[in-house]
Enzyme design. Structure first.
Site: not given
Ligand code: NAI
Ligand code: PYR
Ligand code: MG
Length: 471
Positions: A114, A169, A211, A237, A270-272, A393
């Site tokens: 410090y 995650k 995410e 995703d 049909i998203g991300a 993932n």
């Protein structure tokens, strides 16, 4: 609710018992009658008027925590204060902590860590900002950023409720790839505010893992941040999922003796994730893809307000199929579900081509459970940890970020993603490949190692590596 969890078979009940009105043995026998077995008792508080006890209760197929709580609630003088299971206990106080790398034992240490000595380090970074990679946590730290709008398949549950997933995650980043990750749940779902917030915190981080941000805003947020920041920005995703999906499909097709170019593929949701999976499959050579969402099959016969859907309709479904999920899956070789739990039926699968491949990847509830469909399919995979063939993932993001950080790439590009997919697929050898083993386990240490190695090489080959890591 679908699915089972072993954790839910053991619960911990915190009971408040009135010393005048309640009798503990009565509580224990009530629990037994409701199908539970008291295996441990802890006294938390005792007093003249009341005692508080924690009871560990196991129950079998016949019992449920709801039945036990209802039976206890009916007893005079007993109050059920709280019900936890092992999962909830694991989350008490959160799942992460920050730990210093160096102890501060005396004034000299204090001066260096410090003020005053730290100032010289600050000045060095001020003179050359690239030094932040060497002299701060930046080089090994990733922000896991969400707005809580598409958390798993739970939908828009907001930033507070998203925290347990983001902490999870962060643990996976650390455990599997030694990356220090930090959960950041933003209290805004406004595209511009999210972009501004991530840019404002970026100096502390070597990468940004977006995410569970819902489509379509996730596309613009990621694209803008990629353009405006010089560190990797990766919407897990979209790209983490598409990398692992591609790896799993390469192996499943090998097993089924089919070629990607020939098979008819249905992408549901049909998203991300669905959009990115489709792009990866098209880049890999797939030619017969049909996308289906809540309002039915996406087709160029219609026009869509949502630009990504317009793009999708124009680049898939060459046959211009119309209808809903039932029409989409008819005759298909492959079903890829990144939509919602329980929407695929046995009848749907029976209408698919011979030896169908079903990837029911919605979390936590897959489009169909393995036990409902296993006898009908060549290969079945889910996104869950409690079934074989986990297409999730988590097989990608730790290793791909490890590689990107190690070679200090400013982005994660297409060659790096393809390299990650090939790395994951390669961990399962030809001899090992079977209908229950198309994708390696996340606990297979070769996954991260192989992904990292190939991602670094791809970054070097594609000219984006800013340093060559020591092997
Ligand atoms: N296994 C894995 O690694 C991953 C799984 N997922 C899962 O995929 C699902 C979608 O995630 P995101 O793409 O991030 O969310 P998103 O919100 O961007 O997209 C979901 C899409 O599914 C559509 N959808 C919802 N119900 C549907 C139905 N009954 N029929 C057809 N379409 C329907 C929605 O309209 C939306 O377009 C979630 O369940 C998530 O947990 C997502 C990422 C990774
Ligand atoms: C696995 C994951 O990221 C999801 O289900 O959203
Ligand atoms: Mg996610």
């Amino acid at each position: 609710m679908q699915g089972t969890s072993l954790d839910r078979k053991t619960i911990i009940l915190r009971l408040e018992l009135s010393t005048k009105l309640a009798n503990f043995s009565r509580a224990a026998s009530t629990i037994e009658q409701a199908g539970g077995d008291v295996v441990a008792i802890d006294i938390i508080q005792t007093g003249k008027d009341r005692t508080v006890r924690d009871l560990t209760v196991k129950f079998g197929e016949g019992g449920s925590s709801e039945q036990i709580v209802a039976a206890l609630d009916a007893l005079e003088g007993i109050r059920v204060v709280n019900v936890s299971d092992r999962t909830f206990l694991l989350h008490l106080g959160g799942k992460l902590t920050v730990q210093p790398k160096t102890p501060i034992q005396n004034r000299d240490d204090l001066s260096r860590v410090y003020t005053p000595d730290v100032a010289r380090v600050c000045e060095a970074i001020h003179a050359d900002p690239a030094k932040a990679f060497n002299l701060t946590i930046k080089r090994n730290t990733v922000a896991v950023v969400t707005d809580g709008s598409a958390v798993l398949g739970l939908g828009n549950i907001g930033p507070h409720a998203a925290m347990p997933v983001m902490e999870g995650k962060a643990i996976l980043f650390k455990q599997f790839a030694e990356v220090d990750a930090f959960p950041i749940c933003l209290d805004t779902q406004d595209t511009e505010q999210i972009i501004a917030s991530v840019k404002a915190i970026a100096p502390a981080f070597g990468g940004i893992n977006l995410e569970d941000i819902a489509a379509p805003r996730c596309f613009e947020i990621e694209q803008r941040l990629r353009e405006e920041l010089d560190i990797p920005v990766f919407h897990d995703d979209q790209h983490g999922t598409s990398v692992v999906l591609y790896a799993g499909l390469l192996n499943a097709l090998k097993l089924a003796g089919k070629r990607l170019e020939d098979v008819r593929i249905v992408v549901c949701g049909i998203g991300a994730a669905g959009t990115a999976c489709t792009k990866m499959l098209l880049a890999g050579g797939a030619r017969h893809i049909v996308g289906v969402d809540r309002d039915g099959i996406l087709t160029a016969d219609r026009s869509y307000a949502h630009p990504m859907w317009q793009w999708y309709a124009e680049h898939t479904n060459a046959e211009r199929r119309n209808g809903g999920l039932a029409e989409a899956v008819q005759g298909a070789d492959v079903f890829i579900g990144v939509s919602a739990g329980g929407i695929l039926t046995r009848a749907h699968i029976q209408s698919m081509a011979n030896e169908p491949i079903v990837f029911a990847m919605a979390n936590p509830h897959p489009e169909i459970l393995p036990e409902q469909a296993e006898d009908l399919v060549a290969v079945l995979a889910t996104g869950r940890s409690d079934y074989p063939n986990q297409i999730n993932n988590v097989l990608c993001f730790p290793g791909i970020f490890r590689g990107a950080l190690d070679c200090r790439a400013p982005l994660i590009n297409e060659p790096m993603k393809l390299a990650a997919a090939e790395a994951i697929a390669s961990v399962v050898s030809e001899e090992e490949l079977s209908r229950h083993y198309i994708i390696p386990s996340v606990f297979n240490q070769r996954v991260v190692e192989e992904v990292r190695r190939r991602v670094v090489q791809a970054a070097i080959d594609s000219g984006v590596a800013r340093r060559r890591p020591h092997e």
